[in-house]
Design an enzyme around this catalytic site. Structure first.
Site, PDB file in Angstrom:
ATOM      1  N   THR A 204      13.227 -31.303 -19.756  1.00 26.28           N
ATOM      2  CA  THR A 204      13.843 -31.441 -18.438  1.00 26.28           C
ATOM      3  C   THR A 204      14.576 -32.792 -18.412  1.00 26.28           C
ATOM      4  O   THR A 204      14.699 -33.459 -19.438  1.00 26.28           O
ATOM      5  CB  THR A 204      12.795 -31.272 -17.319  1.00 26.28           C
ATOM      6  OG1 THR A 204      13.501 -31.182 -16.066  1.00 26.28           O
ATOM      7  CG2 THR A 204      11.785 -32.403 -17.280  1.00 26.28           C
TER       8      THR A 204
ATOM      9  N   ARG B 141      10.390 -15.812 -14.782  1.00 23.05           N
ATOM     10  CA  ARG B 141      10.519 -15.459 -16.206  1.00 23.05           C
ATOM     11  C   ARG B 141       9.142 -15.363 -16.869  1.00 23.05           C
ATOM     12  O   ARG B 141       8.249 -16.155 -16.549  1.00 23.05           O
ATOM     13  CB  ARG B 141      11.302 -16.549 -16.953  1.00 23.05           C
ATOM     14  CG  ARG B 141      12.773 -16.578 -16.625  1.00 23.05           C
ATOM     15  CD  ARG B 141      13.463 -17.705 -17.355  1.00 23.05           C
ATOM     16  NE  ARG B 141      13.041 -19.020 -16.868  1.00 23.05           N
ATOM     17  CZ  ARG B 141      13.395 -20.163 -17.420  1.00 23.05           C
ATOM     18  NH1 ARG B 141      14.152 -20.170 -18.501  1.00 23.05           N
ATOM     19  NH2 ARG B 141      12.998 -21.315 -16.910  1.00 23.05           N
TER      20      ARG B 141
ATOM     21  N   GLY C 159      -1.359 -25.900 -14.278  1.00 24.08           N
ATOM     22  CA  GLY C 159      -2.272 -25.764 -13.144  1.00 24.08           C
ATOM     23  C   GLY C 159      -2.337 -27.050 -12.323  1.00 24.08           C
ATOM     24  O   GLY C 159      -3.329 -27.304 -11.633  1.00 24.08           O
TER      25      GLY C 159
ATOM     26  N   LYS D 175      -2.896 -26.463  -8.444  1.00 27.69           N
ATOM     27  CA  LYS D 175      -4.271 -26.229  -7.981  1.00 27.69           C
ATOM     28  C   LYS D 175      -5.048 -27.551  -7.932  1.00 27.69           C
ATOM     29  O   LYS D 175      -5.739 -27.838  -6.954  1.00 27.69           O
ATOM     30  CB  LYS D 175      -4.971 -25.239  -8.925  1.00 27.69           C
ATOM     31  CG  LYS D 175      -6.461 -25.162  -8.657  1.00 27.69           C
ATOM     32  CD  LYS D 175      -7.217 -24.169  -9.498  1.00 27.69           C
ATOM     33  CE  LYS D 175      -8.720 -24.438  -9.321  1.00 27.69           C
ATOM     34  NZ  LYS D 175      -9.591 -23.441  -9.901  1.00 27.69           N
TER      35      LYS D 175
ATOM     36  N   GLN E 102       6.303 -30.688 -14.031  1.00 26.55           N
ATOM     37  CA  GLN E 102       6.578 -30.343 -15.427  1.00 26.55           C
ATOM     38  C   GLN E 102       5.454 -30.901 -16.318  1.00 26.55           C
ATOM     39  O   GLN E 102       4.403 -31.252 -15.820  1.00 26.55           O
ATOM     40  CB  GLN E 102       7.963 -30.841 -15.885  1.00 26.55           C
ATOM     41  CG  GLN E 102       9.126 -30.076 -15.262  1.00 26.55           C
ATOM     42  CD  GLN E 102       9.529 -30.611 -13.907  1.00 26.55           C
ATOM     43  OE1 GLN E 102       9.619 -31.806 -13.713  1.00 26.55           O
ATOM     44  NE2 GLN E 102       9.780 -29.727 -12.970  1.00 26.55           N
TER      45      GLN E 102
ATOM     46  N   GLY F 146       7.231 -25.444  -9.943  1.00 19.83           N
ATOM     47  CA  GLY F 146       6.644 -24.403  -9.092  1.00 19.83           C
ATOM     48  C   GLY F 146       5.147 -24.563  -9.154  1.00 19.83           C
ATOM     49  O   GLY F 146       4.528 -24.205 -10.144  1.00 19.83           O
ATOM     50  N   HIS F 147       4.578 -25.168  -8.136  1.00 21.11           N
ATOM     51  CA  HIS F 147       3.134 -25.438  -8.142  1.00 21.11           C
ATOM     52  C   HIS F 147       2.401 -24.369  -7.331  1.00 21.11           C
ATOM     53  O   HIS F 147       2.643 -24.226  -6.140  1.00 21.11           O
ATOM     54  CB  HIS F 147       2.855 -26.837  -7.568  1.00 21.11           C
ATOM     55  CG  HIS F 147       3.334 -27.921  -8.470  1.00 21.11           C
ATOM     56  ND1 HIS F 147       3.170 -29.259  -8.207  1.00 21.11           N
ATOM     57  CD2 HIS F 147       3.956 -27.870  -9.666  1.00 21.11           C
ATOM     58  CE1 HIS F 147       3.689 -29.962  -9.195  1.00 21.11           C
ATOM     59  NE2 HIS F 147       4.178 -29.144 -10.086  1.00 21.11           N
TER      60      HIS F 147
HETATM   61  P1  IMP Z   1      15.372 -27.789 -16.069  1.00 22.34           P
HETATM   62  O1  IMP Z   1      14.255 -28.695 -15.663  1.00 22.34           O
HETATM   63  O2  IMP Z   1      15.689 -26.738 -15.044  1.00 22.34           O
HETATM   64  O3  IMP Z   1      16.592 -28.540 -16.522  1.00 22.34           O
HETATM   65  O4  IMP Z   1      14.870 -26.955 -17.349  1.00 22.34           O
HETATM   66  C1  IMP Z   1      14.648 -27.562 -18.620  1.00 22.34           C
HETATM   67  C2  IMP Z   1      13.442 -26.938 -19.306  1.00 22.34           C
HETATM   68  O5  IMP Z   1      12.264 -27.323 -18.602  1.00 22.34           O
HETATM   69  C3  IMP Z   1      13.434 -25.413 -19.337  1.00 22.34           C
HETATM   70  O6  IMP Z   1      12.805 -24.975 -20.533  1.00 22.34           O
HETATM   71  C4  IMP Z   1      12.568 -25.051 -18.147  1.00 22.34           C
HETATM   72  O7  IMP Z   1      11.972 -23.780 -18.286  1.00 22.34           O
HETATM   73  C5  IMP Z   1      11.544 -26.166 -18.219  1.00 22.34           C
HETATM   74  N1  IMP Z   1      10.918 -26.452 -16.917  1.00 22.34           N
HETATM   75  C6  IMP Z   1      11.419 -27.160 -15.902  1.00 22.34           C
HETATM   76  N2  IMP Z   1      10.551 -27.228 -14.885  1.00 22.34           N
HETATM   77  C7  IMP Z   1       9.447 -26.575 -15.289  1.00 22.34           C
HETATM   78  C8  IMP Z   1       8.179 -26.340 -14.695  1.00 22.34           C
HETATM   79  O8  IMP Z   1       7.873 -26.768 -13.583  1.00 22.34           O
HETATM   80  N3  IMP Z   1       7.300 -25.601 -15.436  1.00 22.34           N
HETATM   81  C9  IMP Z   1       7.591 -25.153 -16.678  1.00 22.34           C
HETATM   82  N4  IMP Z   1       8.754 -25.368 -17.284  1.00 22.34           N
HETATM   83  C10 IMP Z   1       9.680 -26.070 -16.592  1.00 22.34           C
END
Ligand code: IMP
Length: 421
Positions: free
Chosen positions: A234, A298, A14, A17, A219, A39-40
């Site tokens: 990540t 997803r 969150g 927000k 993240q 994705g905020h």
């Molecule tokens: P990447 O950042 O696309 O390389 O993904 C690596 C991992 O981080 C995966 O499990 C993604 O689902 C997770 N991840 C990356 N960005 C986000 C985020 O903003 N929210 C939740 N999970 C994320």
């Protein structure tokens, strides 16, 4: 006053927000890590946005929005986002882009596909790891290169040549043309050329002048490249420690380090998740919480709150205050469990093991707390929350040693309780 908004779980806490609420009074909002993998979710004047790269200050006319050097930028995504926000608010958001922020090129997404790493790690498939890897390998293209088209073209051609030699059988790689890629980059970057430069001095001046600066993390702590659940992480730092390096200020004066934690736990993609609920309760949390990824759509895996992980994240970030989100989603649970420790190979442990393969072997030790059935709509004072909800929050505060100054009871900006702690 400077505030860092930091995710304490596996992302999706969150932050959007909270950053949007804090940005309302801010002079400057700075994004310091990640790229369009984030994705905020922001609800601005009744309209829902999923922002990926643009800081939350873009929704306010007088706020400067900085994309700092630790970020990686997909220019086409940025252009789309900026245009959509500009159309909604009726002005062009003020942007500054660090010249040392790296750019995501189409071949970065292709590399992720060719290597199959997207599937293996359940990534967002936005080319994140290949871009950060090119940065470390000195093969990257940076925002500042847009100001020097000849140099940019040379760097793209060199990188593409390596790619074609690495994947001689790939038709997609063969179809890529360096001149076209460079021209596309220059086209997508054209509206931002005047915004590209050094950002450290501007951020430092704002902090020195005591301006209201918000650092918007992306993240979550458990996805941090160094301190997260490697290798299911990540590719950037997601914690407070990464902020200083990203913005280029050795010791930034950020007195308020606001840790955002959901009242339960979620995770998208692969990786260990000790408190995951594969039963009806998990399905209910997913449905009630609308737990579907903003970037990829997803479904998010859901489970009970993991206090072992939360204590770890609080310590790692030097959190001074918690913002607990989605507390409303727990309404209707007869009882609520929280994980207070793990058992690992028969022993009870309180520390969070970073390695995924160890975390997989951890069994949660739960404490069961009372649930509540009331709807929290319209509640704007902490005292008006059901007793059991207050007891739940108090339990988390005691376990982490940090006060929950903000409690969020829904996605709308109004569904927020400020306790003034
Ligand atoms: P990447 O950042 O696309 O390389 O993904 C690596 C991992 O981080 C995966 O499990 C993604 O689902 C997770 N991840 C990356 N960005 C986000 C985020 O903003 N929210 C939740 N999970 C994320």
């Amino acid at each position: 006053m400077a505030t860092a908004v930091l995710g304490l779980q596996w992302g999706d806490e969150g932050k959007g927000k909270l950053a949007h609420l804090l940005a309302q009074k801010a002079d400057m909002v700075v994004r310091f890590n990640g790229g369009p993998n984030a994705g905020h979710t922001v609800i601005d004047r009744g309209v829902k946005f999923g922002t990926h790269q643009v800081p939350a200050g873009a929704f306010y006319a007088d706020t400067v929005n900085v994309l700092a050097g630790g970020m990686i930028i997909d220019l086409s995504v940025l252009r789309e986002e900026v245009d959509a926000i500009a159309e909604h608010v009726g002005w062009m958001p003020q942007l500054m882009i660090a010249e040392n922020a790296h750019l995501i090129l189409p071949y970065h997404r292709l590399i992720e596909e060719l290597e199959g790493s997207g599937t293996r790690f359940g990534t967002t498939r936005r080319g994140i790891a290949p871009t950060y890897r090119d940065k470390a390998a000195k093969l990257g293209v940076r925002a500042g290169d847009l100001l020097r088209p000849d140099e940019l073209a040379k760097r793209v051609a060199w990188r593409l040549d390596l790619l074609k030699r690495r994947w001689p059988e790939s038709e997609e790689a063969a179809a890529l043309d360096a001149t076209t890629l460079s021209e596309d980059l220059l086209f997508a970057g054209e509206p931002f050329l005047a915004s590209i430069g050094t950002v450290a001095n501007t951020i430092a001046a704002a902090l020195d002048a005591g301006q209201d600066v918000v650092f918007e993390g992306a993240q979550g702590t458990l996805l941090d490249l160094d301190h997260g659940t490697y290798p299911f992480v990540t590719s950037s730092p997601t914690t407070y420690a990464g902020l200083a390096n990203s913005i280029g200020i050795a010791v930034p004066a950020v007195s308020r380090r606001l840790g955002i934690a959901k009242a339960y736990q979620t995770r998208v993609g692969e990786g260990a998740f000790p408190t995951e609920l594969l039963d009806e309760v998990g399905a209910e949390l997913q449905e009630r919480g609308g737990e579907f990824g903003v970037t990829t759509g997803r479904p998010r895996r859901c489970g009970w709150l993991d206090l072992v992980a939360l204590r770890y994240a609080v310590a790692l970030n030097g959190i001074t205050e918690l913002a607990l989100t989605k507390i409303d989603v727990l309404g209707g649970c007869d009882e609520i469990k929280v994980c207070k420790a793990y058992t690992l190979d028969g022993d009870r442990i309180d520390r969070f093991p970073m390695a995924d393969e160890v975390l997989r072997r951890c069994e949660p030790v739960y404490e069961t707390l009372q649930g509540w059935d009331a709807c929290l709509d319209g509640i704007d004072a902490f005292e008006s929350l059901p007793d059991a909800a207050r007891a739940y929050i108090a339990y988390i505060e005691k376990a982490t040693g940090v006060p929950a100054g903000i409690v969020s009871t829904g996605p709308e900006p109004e569904a927020t309780i400020y306790r003034g702690l």
